[in-house]
Design a protein around this motif. Structure first.
Motif: not given
Length: 594
Positions: A503-523
């Motif tokens: 959301s910071a990179l996109q300039g939005s106040s809403a969380l991006n579900p791809l980042f706000a998930s278990v995917l990056i920690p899993l990787g």
């Protein structure tokens, strides 16, 4: 460990406070506020929020123009308190941003009627420097023939001076030279009369060391330097000089330098390959003279001792337009006149005036002020004979360089006061609510890690702690960091936790579900689990993400494409549990990557 945790929380809280101190970026004025509603919000929701704002704040929100409806931009009348309240209210969830509707204005010249004749001030870009400072609170000592308070110095502030020639307290001018020099430094400006000065809100300290004939002794000059240093001068201008080195004067200059005074002197008008004294002494900024064409004036000394070049003027015959115009006195009658002079005596006060602006902008030490003046000067590459020293004086560049990154404790204290943080009601009535989610994320990540450690003992190291911060809160105090002329996206990225990064990179106040998930920690777990040190960064990050998502589910469950209701909250809670389970599996003894 408890002490380290408390220290970490203290530093994070301090960082958050500093991040919200907007420094230079907050110098603008405004009486209204911009609300940019999100594009995925329907017209009915926007109308509902607009009505809510109208009722709560007793204002009438309006579209900025006929074209604003497509962009959902509304304007609300309000001050800082209204702005802060809106940013903490429910409406923030429906907006891209809420910010001041700053008032910009055309850059206008001073209203002094003869300012147009002062080519010298425009050549050093002084108008842009005035946007930041006019030298208020700085005292400039004019060591010269004295200063007479002519009409165009009527609004200029004077402090106690002295006449060392006649040994009396009133340092009146009987030559005209000193008054002219003082005018360049601090002529009354925007008074609808005469001409302008560079640091026109500075104080002048008149010190008479030269007689009506223009001559004076080293003993008087040295004594006046010490007087200036002992009586609060910040800058000394000496538009005087001659041959012969004096230990008495050198000691006086060193004394003033040690007391924090910037000393400036004219290079001399003999056209010789060396500056006169006192410009030649260490701790003195020697100034050569520029013609209206921007080249070294033919009369100006050059070479050894030249540190900077500034406008000194060059008149053609009886034509005064190439000279430096200021209000002074006619030495024959003592009456006020406007005269154009030329010489390095006229160049030096340009530097003294800009030095006052630089000190008013926050640079305190004389060596640091000299460095700012030199580093900001317009360099002349082909200057084998050192006509220009470090270059041509540039007031705007000097002030901008001086102001870059200057945040003093006084500024920080003022920010605390202005934003209400020193008021106990702020901490009782919910003004600190914006800090709680970040504190909860950090504290929650540490508690989760502590819980796992009780079941699966492991060593607590820097890699785990770094991961906890990266996953839970990021270096959030950097989000509001302002660095002059630097791009802001690196600070937004570093100031975001991993779930907030999208959301910071996109300039939005809403969380991006791809980042706000278990995917990056899993990787990260898959990539780093086999590494003895970095696996703990991956584990810490996974725990931190769990804490961030869990707190977000409670405080602000806003996810792109999922809205901000039950679906978004369920998504965040589910991924928080998955992250915690993944961290638990990763710390379990014997688990390694294949």
């Amino acid at each position: 460990m408890r002490k380290l945790l408390l220290l970490g929380l203290f530093l994070i809280g301090l960082g958050w406070a500093l991040s919200n101190f907007s420094g230079l970026a907050a110098r603008g004025t405004y009486d209204s506020i911009v609300l940019d509603f999100r594009e995925d919000i329907g017209a009915a929701q926007i109308e509902s929020q607009v009505q809510s704002i109208a009722q709560k704040y007793n204002v009438t929100p309006r579209l900025n123009s006929a074209f604003s409806f497509a962009d959902h931009i509304f304007i609300v009348k309000g001050d800082r308190a209204t702005l802060d309240s809106l940013k903490k209210s429910e409406v923030k969830k429906y907006t891209e941003f809420i910010e001041p509707d700053y008032i910009y204005s055309a850059f206008t010249a001073p209203n002094d009627p003869d300012y147009g004749k002062q080519w010298n001030l425009r050549s050093i870009n002084v108008e842009a420097a005035w946007d930041d400072t006019q030298g208020e609170g700085i005292t400039v000592a004019v060591i010269d023939t004295g200063v007479s308070q002519v009409p165009d110095l009527k609004e200029t502030k004077f402090v106690k001076g002295y006449d060392f020639v006649n040994d009396q307290s009133e340092a009146n001018d009987d030559n005209g030279h000193g008054t002219h020099v003082a005018g360049t430094i601090a002529q009354s400006t925007n008074n609808g009369f005469g001409v302008a000065g560079i640091a026109y809100k500075a104080n002048l300290m008149p010190l008479k060391v030269l007689s009506g004939g223009g001559g004076g002794t080293v003993a008087d000059i040295a004594e006046s330097i010490r007087f200036a240093a002992d009586n609060g001068a910040d800058v000394i201008n000496m538009s005087l000089g001659g041959g012969g080195e004096s230990q008495l004067m050198q000691e006086a200059i060193d004394y003033a330098h040690q007391k924090g005074v910037v000393v400036i002197a004219a290079a001399g008008n003999a056209g010789e390959n060396a500056a006169s004294y006192p410009a030649r002494y260490p701790h003195v900024i020697g100034v050569s003279a520029l013609s209206p064409a921007g080249t070294k004036a033919p009369y100006s000394n050059f070479g050894a001792g030249i540190d900077l070049a500034a406008p000194g003027g060059m008149k053609e015959g009886e034509d005064p337009t190439g000279g430096i115009l200021q209000n002074t006195i006619d030495p024959a009658t003592g009456e006020s006149v406007f005269e154009s002079y030329q010489g390095t005596s006229m160049a030096a006060p340009h530097v003294a005036g800009v030095a006052a602006l630089v000190k008013a902008a926050g640079i305190k030490e004389p060596d640091a002020i000299e460095n700012v003046l030199k580093q900001s000067a317009l360099q002349i590459k082909d200057d084998a004979l050192n006509h220009y020293g470090a270059g041509k004086l540039d007031a705007a560049a000097a002030v901008k360089l001086a102001a870059r990154g200057q945040i003093t404790f006084r500024d920080f204290f003022r920010w605390l006061r202005d934003n209400g943080y020193l008021n106990p009601r702020f901490w009782i009535d919910g003004g600190v609510i914006a800090l709680w989610p970040k504190m909860a994320m950090v504290l929650g990540s540490y508690l989760l890690a502590w819980f796992l450690r009780n079941y699966f003992p492991f060593a607590w190291g820097w890699s785990l702690s770094t991961g906890l911060v990266a996953g839970s809160s990021g270096l959030f105090f950097l989000k509001g960091f302002y660095l002059f002329d630097a791009p802001q996206w690196p600070f937004r990225a570093l100031g975001s936790s991993i779930p907030e990064l999208g959301s910071a990179l996109q300039g939005s106040s809403a969380l991006n579900p791809l980042f706000a998930s278990v995917l990056i920690p899993l990787g990260l777990i898959v990539l780093l689990l086999g590494h003895a040190q970095w696996k703990w960064f991956a584990i810490g990050t996974t725990i931190g993400v769990a804490a961030c998502l869990g707190v977000s589910a409670v405080t602000s469950p806003s996810v792109m494409w999922l809205g901000d209701g039950t679906i978004a909250r369920g998504f965040l809670i589910m991924n928080a549990l998955l992250c915690f389970a993944l961290a638990r599996l990763a710390v379990k003894p014997g688990v390694q990557s294949t």
